[in-house]
Design an enzyme around this catalytic site. Sequence first.
Site, PDB file in Angstrom:
ATOM      1  N   GLN A  72      21.377  56.848 -19.031  1.00 31.92           N
ATOM      2  CA  GLN A  72      22.260  57.526 -19.982  1.00 31.92           C
ATOM      3  C   GLN A  72      21.863  58.987 -20.160  1.00 31.92           C
ATOM      4  O   GLN A  72      21.856  59.525 -21.262  1.00 31.92           O
ATOM      5  CB  GLN A  72      22.235  56.799 -21.329  1.00 31.92           C
ATOM      6  CG  GLN A  72      22.756  55.386 -21.232  1.00 31.92           C
ATOM      7  CD  GLN A  72      22.732  54.670 -22.569  1.00 31.92           C
ATOM      8  OE1 GLN A  72      22.433  55.230 -23.614  1.00 31.92           O
ATOM      9  NE2 GLN A  72      23.056  53.387 -22.546  1.00 31.92           N
ATOM     10  N   CYS A  73      21.568  59.628 -19.071  1.00 37.34           N
ATOM     11  CA  CYS A  73      21.073  61.006 -19.065  1.00 37.34           C
ATOM     12  C   CYS A  73      22.116  61.906 -18.410  1.00 37.34           C
ATOM     13  O   CYS A  73      22.911  61.449 -17.582  1.00 37.34           O
ATOM     14  CB  CYS A  73      19.761  61.034 -18.270  1.00 37.34           C
ATOM     15  SG  CYS A  73      19.043  62.653 -18.020  1.00 37.34           S
ATOM     16  N   GLY A  74      22.081  63.169 -18.746  1.00 35.40           N
ATOM     17  CA  GLY A  74      22.964  64.131 -18.089  1.00 35.40           C
ATOM     18  C   GLY A  74      22.690  64.223 -16.596  1.00 35.40           C
ATOM     19  O   GLY A  74      23.564  64.611 -15.820  1.00 35.40           O
ATOM     20  N   THR A  76      21.869  61.559 -14.753  1.00 36.56           N
ATOM     21  CA  THR A  76      22.117  60.244 -14.146  1.00 36.56           C
ATOM     22  C   THR A  76      23.020  60.322 -12.911  1.00 36.56           C
ATOM     23  O   THR A  76      22.770  59.597 -11.937  1.00 36.56           O
ATOM     24  CB  THR A  76      22.689  59.264 -15.198  1.00 36.56           C
ATOM     25  OG1 THR A  76      21.733  59.124 -16.253  1.00 36.56           O
ATOM     26  CG2 THR A  76      22.967  57.896 -14.598  1.00 36.56           C
TER      27      THR A  76
END
Length: 191
Positions: A72-74, A76
């Site tokens: 759930q990371c930018g 990803t």
Amino acid sequence: MKHCKFLAIAAATLMFFACGKTDEQPANDSTPASPEPVDNIYQFNVLDGRGDSVSLSIYEGQVLLVVNTATQCGYTPQYEDLERIYETYSDKGFTILDFPCNQFGSQAPGSYDDIHDFCTDRYNITFPQYAKINVNGPNASPLYVWLKSKKPGDIQWNFTKFLIDRQGNVVRRFEPNANMTVMENAIQAQL
């Protein structure tokens, strides 16, 4: 009376040493049993998604890219580039070792199965994915302690990458925002 005090102290001492400290060895992987210094990545064991120990010696002779990831990371969407790079060079002796990490903004929540299902369903990853780890702090994976000793500095965020040559040495570190083409060129140079 002195004998009773001695026995109580002896029993307490035995319990202390028998129980040990719970934070001495993280549950995520371990260093070699040998007291000798670690020379290369192949001397480490890590846990797979089922919790079984895997020796990284199975990758001996390959070029590796070790990366801490989050779902759930930018960053990803980098899974897409990572899979493309893996598919392009895997037949030349290259692999990616994926270590999910929830230390940065709690961006890798869920179980191993949740994370693995997300990565395979959404990004079709086929490279090895291991159990969730810590990369910084007192419970940091020994593997990551070693990686950071070779290319110093705490891990700042998800998708930090370490390039390992065919002898198991760390040759390069790429921060999460590093240009993927530059990284791919560095991989090609090791192959």
